[in-house]
Design a protein around this motif. Structure first.
Motif, PDB file in Angstrom:
ATOM      1  N   SER C 103      28.463  21.506   6.883  1.00 45.61           N
ATOM      2  CA  SER C 103      26.873  21.729   7.681  1.00 45.61           C
ATOM      3  C   SER C 103      26.087  21.198   6.125  1.00 45.61           C
ATOM      4  O   SER C 103      26.373  22.254   5.801  1.00 45.61           O
ATOM      5  CB  SER C 103      26.454  22.747   8.677  1.00 45.61           C
ATOM      6  OG  SER C 103      27.817  22.900  10.254  1.00 45.61           O
ATOM      7  N   PRO C 104      24.989  20.963   6.089  1.00 47.10           N
ATOM      8  CA  PRO C 104      24.142  20.813   4.705  1.00 47.10           C
ATOM      9  C   PRO C 104      23.372  21.765   5.562  1.00 47.10           C
ATOM     10  O   PRO C 104      22.519  21.932   6.633  1.00 47.10           O
ATOM     11  CB  PRO C 104      23.472  19.353   5.480  1.00 47.10           C
ATOM     12  CG  PRO C 104      24.552  18.336   6.191  1.00 47.10           C
ATOM     13  CD  PRO C 104      25.035  19.135   6.883  1.00 47.10           C
ATOM     14  N   LEU C 106      19.744  24.618   4.572  1.00 47.02           N
ATOM     15  CA  LEU C 106      18.575  25.074   4.203  1.00 47.02           C
ATOM     16  C   LEU C 106      18.916  26.062   3.235  1.00 47.02           C
ATOM     17  O   LEU C 106      19.200  26.909   3.800  1.00 47.02           O
ATOM     18  CB  LEU C 106      17.654  24.354   4.207  1.00 47.02           C
ATOM     19  CG  LEU C 106      16.073  24.786   3.124  1.00 47.02           C
ATOM     20  CD1 LEU C 106      16.041  24.065   2.089  1.00 47.02           C
ATOM     21  CD2 LEU C 106      14.891  25.185   4.178  1.00 47.02           C
ATOM     22  N   PRO C 202      10.984  17.232  12.704  1.00 50.50           N
ATOM     23  CA  PRO C 202      11.927  18.282  12.860  1.00 50.50           C
ATOM     24  C   PRO C 202      12.462  19.058  12.834  1.00 50.50           C
ATOM     25  O   PRO C 202      11.131  20.033  11.665  1.00 50.50           O
ATOM     26  CB  PRO C 202      12.888  16.971  12.000  1.00 50.50           C
ATOM     27  CG  PRO C 202      11.814  16.848  10.883  1.00 50.50           C
ATOM     28  CD  PRO C 202      10.163  16.599  11.833  1.00 50.50           C
ATOM     29  N   THR C 203      12.926  19.861  13.063  1.00 46.98           N
ATOM     30  CA  THR C 203      13.127  21.481  13.342  1.00 46.98           C
ATOM     31  C   THR C 203      14.505  21.408  11.941  1.00 46.98           C
ATOM     32  O   THR C 203      15.220  21.148  12.088  1.00 46.98           O
ATOM     33  CB  THR C 203      13.618  22.350  14.004  1.00 46.98           C
ATOM     34  OG1 THR C 203      14.946  21.714  14.888  1.00 46.98           O
ATOM     35  CG2 THR C 203      12.487  21.883  15.318  1.00 46.98           C
ATOM     36  N   GLY C 204      13.746  22.657  10.903  1.00 46.61           N
ATOM     37  CA  GLY C 204      14.568  22.891   9.471  1.00 46.61           C
ATOM     38  C   GLY C 204      15.698  24.036   9.975  1.00 46.61           C
ATOM     39  O   GLY C 204      15.630  24.839   9.496  1.00 46.61           O
ATOM     40  N   ALA C 205      16.126  23.658  10.961  1.00 46.77           N
ATOM     41  CA  ALA C 205      16.934  25.142  11.468  1.00 46.77           C
ATOM     42  C   ALA C 205      18.032  25.729  10.867  1.00 46.77           C
ATOM     43  O   ALA C 205      18.139  27.131  11.608  1.00 46.77           O
ATOM     44  CB  ALA C 205      17.121  25.035  13.162  1.00 46.77           C
ATOM     45  N   PHE C 206      18.635  25.012  10.605  1.00 49.40           N
ATOM     46  CA  PHE C 206      19.741  25.376   9.410  1.00 49.40           C
ATOM     47  C   PHE C 206      19.376  25.898   8.599  1.00 49.40           C
ATOM     48  O   PHE C 206      19.436  25.495   7.386  1.00 49.40           O
ATOM     49  CB  PHE C 206      20.868  24.120   9.445  1.00 49.40           C
ATOM     50  CG  PHE C 206      21.860  23.858  10.635  1.00 49.40           C
ATOM     51  CD1 PHE C 206      21.290  24.175  12.184  1.00 49.40           C
ATOM     52  CD2 PHE C 206      22.664  22.834  10.961  1.00 49.40           C
ATOM     53  CE1 PHE C 206      22.024  23.628  13.137  1.00 49.40           C
ATOM     54  CE2 PHE C 206      23.739  22.478  11.812  1.00 49.40           C
ATOM     55  CZ  PHE C 206      22.842  23.186  13.116  1.00 49.40           C
TER      56      PHE C 206
END
Lengths: 431, 236, 415
Positions: C103-104, C106, C202-206
């Motif tokens: 998974s990509p 951040l 969009p959610t940068g949830a990762f």
């Protein structure tokens, strides 16, 4: 028709108010239609004109996420992807990174400890690409200079990064103006910024020097106010990182011979390169749509309410008209006109009112749309000159006409029913 | 328009009553159990004080209104079961109305007012124009066809209304106090006109009037009071 | 006019009045919706800015524009009233779970002891405390810039990532700077943290959180010998002590002191950003208001029409009153009263309708719109202003009708 025109002629003040009201409502709706049409068609046209049919990102990225880790093996992808899929004309790896730029006069000033007060570092979005490998993909026009001189990416030298460095750079007009440089001048670039004036000489020592070989127009594919372009391997070397020397890119832009089969090509390339996620143009446009959802909802709401108010307005005016002419309508019925033909006369009047509204509304919409385009174009920078936020075409006008007819018919329902239900004998009794 | 006019209908009101409900519990019995036959081609005058049900009877005969009870028959056939469209069609072809207040459409010319029923019948334009001109000339207004109602005198307006009533060659003419708003000179002229056009067409004419002079020219006199016919005598 | 005819006419005017009120209500509902939703969204954005645990942000042009981040944090900490200085390096990396899934994510590199105090009260509840990253000050591995100390290989992961990839505390995770497994480093997951829902995007949830020096070495933005940006960071988030945080002037002084340390970096206080945000929102609100004013204009034309109609219907009684010698203002007054009544009625109905529309959007619209609608704020002052504005504008409509009433020919009206 005669009945309708009479009704309008007989009450000039009312007719003026009504036409104005309907015209405004229709103008509003058509303006919004033109705006929505403009944004959609312009975005789609831009996207199509870009020549980019597929976009490759790193594996498992989703279109709504903002995380795009770099793609490894950029140079080999450029040759491998066309080999796997013969429909691919170009697979162009682009590395996009922010760099800080300095010019020669700042260097001498810094060495003399005479950096002008208030000077701050200039950041720019920098694209690293293989200049000769962008066939079919929209790239910015060169205004000045000859551009990149070397075929391929000489410094890469089959992955050794030992080939000659070209030190060639193309700046867009805006960046060239900020740096006050032109073709033939030198600029320095680094991924970091100096923190103080005393760090500037050190910064120059670590920065990479480039020679400006071209000044280009604006480029909307990369949303940055200041842009520059260099060879891929040279940017890779500058931004380095742990993968310094590893061959990576931010995205892979793919141009197809036949873009209609894009989804087939997407599956094919995806299967052959598990390290990539391939998006089609329509997927990306769809994602943009999602982002503007709120604004679309607001726009729809504004248009709908305009139409509702217009319909209420027209209903009232028609009711008044039927009341005024109840005796005439009753007479028509006495002579032998059917209920339906009396109702139709009211519908006709409604449609004539709507047509006048359309006549007023379309010019209003045209002016409104033009004004809005002007306003929005000033608000958003970096768009190509051909971009228009509003497109006022036959489709929009047709939708406007349909909306008007719908309002006309809707507004006529209650008044026509009333006209048809008039008690004939009662209306015709002499007072 | 040389095709022969249809024979006027034999009219019959059988046990007819008409009650209006004017807001809430208040009832107005405009007609109470009326039995009446009107022979085809007859000229009948109807007299009576205002509110006695004359107009209501006319409206029932002319299919503008429907009875509360009883039956209206044309040539022995009840018209109660006719649809709205059929009643409109019957009015268009067979009935000519003439009102006290003329009721010309103010935005149409005299000629266009006369053409109106023919338009509803879908007659071609040339036929309409020619026939309207003939009718206007018959009522003595051949030079006033382009005038609007507000440019006409009361007598002229009523002549146009008569011409309009005759447009589709109806067998039944219903005139509701056609001279009520006219002076004596015009009254006589309109009456002469009505009598003339009636006999020329052998049409049935039902004429509501207060005017004894008018009534005197009818073949049968009805006198109404409180929604009933109280006197029914043959005339000259 | 006989009874039934007149009665019907009155009933008809009543219907027209109802329609006019409905039209004004629709026209009013629109700005109510736009202003309350727009205002709610910007208030939310402002609040999240103001509730942030830090008040000043240092950033610099370039890919990772700040170099020598550890030292800079120390120097900023030495500035008076600064309670925390947290350098943050953000890099997109790939995460491989033990099952091999990729998974990509951040990755954010932080100094744990500095990062904790810069969390907002709301965020603080979402993180384990203290942060379970083995080297709180990140000085052990950093080792005076030599990066030769022992690394912790600890990582915290966000809840959405943990649940999507079925990874939890105690598991291992391979992080790689590119989609190239062989370049990866193995980390131990030592905790899971929650993320605040984000708005309109969009959610940068990762997300994964790890010591700054670890991320620097992994991505090559660390050791000065090999790195193009030595000891890199994207921002330094600075928290100040309580009293200074709420005083704009004191905050400006601290900001100035930090700017003096790094004159070529950009140092902004969140108050400045809030101001920019507010003006950007004002532009958007103005745009929507301009569009909805068209609806209001139509509503007022409508009102004028209905009032004119009233004058027409009552021209005889107006004529009688004029003939009796009643002054013009008494007649105009009646019309103005009626106009005011109708417009206020319309405005109130519109406000109610606007409220219902917002509720409807919050329940049935697409997710983005739902979120925005849920934030809507109904400011009584603004609503009162709208109602007053509509009432004021109704005077224009009344004026048109009054003029018509006063110009009636008395003789004509009485005929």
């Amino acid at each position: 028709m005669r009945y309708a025109l009479d009704a309008i002629r007989r009450r000039p003040r009312r007719s003026v108010l009504t036409s104005l009201g309907l015209g405004l409502a229709i103008g509003l709706v058509v303006t919004l239609l033109a705006l929505s049409n403009g944004v959609q068609t312009s975005a789609a046209e831009l996207a199509t004109a870009s020549g980019v049919d597929l976009i490759g990102a790193s594996a498992n990225t989703s279109i709504t996420s903002t995380e795009f880790p770099p793609i490894p093996g950029a140079h080999s992808l450029a040759s491998e992807v066309p080999r796997v899929d013969p429909n691919v004309v170009t697979a162009s790896p682009w590395l996009v990174a922010n760099l800080v730029f300095g010019n020669a006069s700042l260097w001498s000033a810094a060495n003399a400890s005479a950096v002008p007060a208030g000077w701050t570092p200039t950041g720019s979005g920098t694209v690293g690409w293989i200049p000769s490998n962008n066939g079919g993909i929209e790239t910015p026009d060169l205004y000045n200079g000859t551009g990149f001189t070397q075929p391929g990416d000489p410094h890469y030298a089959n992955g050794t990064y030992s080939g000659p460095t070209t030190h060639e750079i193309v700046l867009d007009q805006a960046l060239a103006a900020v740096l006050r440089v032109t073709v033939g001048d030198r600029v320095w670039a680094s991924p970091a910024s100096p923190a103080t004036n005393s760090e500037i000489p050190g910064w120059y020592a670590n920065a990479s020097a480039f020679q400006v070989v071209g000044v280009s127009g604006p480029f909307w594919l990369i949303p940055s106010a200041l842009l520059s372009f260099v060879y891929l391997s040279e940017l890779q070397t500058i931004v380095g990182g742990a993968s310094s020397g590893t061959d990576y890119a931010s995205v892979l832009l793919i141009h197809l011979r036949d873009p209609t089969s894009a989804s087939t090509d997407q599956v094919r390339i995806q299967a052959a390169f598990p390290g990539l996620t391939i998006f089609t143009l329509s997927q990306i446009l769809g994602a943009i749509q999602h982002v503007v959802d709120l604004y679309r909802t607001f726009g729809t709401l504004i248009g709908l309410i305009g139409l509702v108010v217009a319909a209420l307005f027209a209903t009232t005016v028609l009711q008044m008209s039927v009341d005024d002419r109840s005796r005439e309508l009753a007479l028509l019925r006495a002579i032998g006109y059917s209920r339906a033909s009396v109702g139709l006369a009211v519908v006709e009047e409604s449609l004539v009112l709507a047509a006048i509204g359309l006549g007023i509304g379309l010019p209003i919409a045209y002016l409104g749309a033009t004004a809005m385009n002007f306003y929005l174009l000033r608000l958003v920078s970096g768009l190509p000159t051909s971009f228009s936020f509003v497109v006022f075409d036959a489709g929009v006008i047709l939708s406007g006409v349909l909306a008007v007819v719908a309002v006309g018919l809707l507004a006529a329902i209650a008044p026509a029913a009333r006209a048809m239900q008039l008690p004939v004998a009662e209306e015709l009794r002499a007072p | 328009m040389n095709d022969a006019a249809p024979r006027p209908p034999e009219l019959e009101l059988a046990n007819v009553s008409r009650t209006y409900f004017a807001g809430g519990a208040e009832e107005v019995r405009a007609l109470r159990t009326l039995d009446l036959r009107i022979a085809s081609g007859s000229f009948v005058s109807v007299e009576g004080p205002s509110g006695c049900g004359k107009t209501t009877m006319l409206n029932l005969v002319g299919l503008l209104d429907a009875p509360t009870s009883g039956e209206v028959r044309w040539d022995g056939h009840s018209v109660g079961g006719l649809s709205d469209r059929e009643r409109a069609r019957l009015r268009l072809r067979s009935v000519g109305f003439i009102f006290q207040r003329f009721y010309l459409l103010p935005t149409l010319t005299a000629q266009e007012n006369v053409e109106l029923p023919m338009r509803a019948l879908g007659l071609p334009r040339e036929d309409r124009t020619r026939r309207a001109a003939e009718l206007l000339s018959e009522v003595g207004l051949s030079d006033r066809g382009r005038a609007f109602p507000h440019q006409l005198s009361g007598g002229e307006e009523q002549r146009v209304a008569v011409a309009r009533a005759l447009a589709n060659q109806p067998g039944l003419l219903l005139a509701d106090e056609p001279t009520g708003e006219l002076d004596s000179g015009n009254t006589r002229a309109i009456l002469d006109l009505l009598v003339r056009v009636r006999s020329a067409r052998s049409a049935t004419l039902l004429l509501v009037t207060h005017n004894p002079e008018v009534a005197a020219r009818a073949g049968r006199h009805l006198t109404m009071r409180d929604g009933s016919v109280v006197r029914d005598v043959a005339g000259n | 006019m006989r009874g039934p005819r007149r009665g019907r006419a009155l009933r008809h005017t009543r219907l027209q009045v109802v329609l006019a009120v409905a039209a004004i209500a629709a026209a009013v509902a629109l700005p109510v919706v736009l202003i309350s939703v727009g205002g709610g969204v910007s208030a939310h954005e402002l609040a999240s800015l103001q509730n942030a645990g830090y008040q000043i942000v240092v950033s610099a042009a370039g890919l990772h524009g700040i170099s020598h981040a550890h030292a800079l944090a120390e120097r900023i900490l030495a500035v008076g009233s600064v309670s925390a200085a947290s350098p943050v390096l953000s890099v997109d990396v790939d995460a491989y779970t033990t099952s091999g899934a990729l998974s990509p994510v951040l990755a954010e590199g932080v100094i744990p002891a500095q990062f904790g105090p810069t969390l907002s009260p709301a965020e603080r509840g979402l993180f384990p405390s203290p942060l379970p990253l083995g080297d709180p000050t990140d000085l052990r591995h950093f080792d005076n810039g030599s990066y030769s100390g022992p690394a912790t290989y600890d990582v915290l992961i966000s809840f959405p990532f943990a649940s999507a990839e079925h990874v939890g505390t105690g598991d291992t995770l391979l992080l790689s700077p590119t989609t190239n497994r062989s370049l990866g480093t193995l980390y131990n997951v030592t905790g899971v943290f929650g993320v605040l829902p984000t708005l309109l995007g969009p959610t940068g949830a990762f997300l994964v959180l790890l010591p700054l020096s670890d991320l620097q070495t992994m991505t090559g933005f660390g050791p000065s010998a090999s790195a193009t940006v030595p000891d890199a960071a994207d921002t330094v988030q600075v928290a100040v002590t309580g009293a200074v945080a709420v005083s704009p002037s004191a905050l400006a002084v601290v900001r100035g002191s930090i700017q003096a340390l790094v004159p070529l970096y950009s140092v902004t206080s969140l108050a400045q950003e809030a101001q920019q945000l507010e003006s950007a929102n004002a532009v958007l609100t103005g745009f929507y208001l301009a569009l909805s004013s068209v609806g209001l204009t139509i509503g007022l034309l409508f009102l004028a029409l209905v009032l004119l109609r009233r004058v027409e219907a009552e021209h005889r009684s107006i004529g009688i009153r004029r003939a009796l010698g009643l002054p013009g203002w008494s007649i105009a007054g009646g019309i103005v009263r009626e106009g005011l009544l109708l417009s206020v009625l319309g405005a109130l109905t519109g406000i109610l309708a606007g409220y219902l529309v917002v509720e409807g959007l919050a329940t049935w619209a697409t997710s983005t719109v739902q979120e925005a609608a849920a934030l809507a704020r109904f400011d009584p002052t603004v609503l009162a202003e709208i109602a007053l504005g509509v009432a004021g504008l109704s005077l224009l409509a009344s004026a048109v009708a009054s003029r018509a009433a006063l110009r009636l020919e008395i003789g004509e009206a009485l005929r």
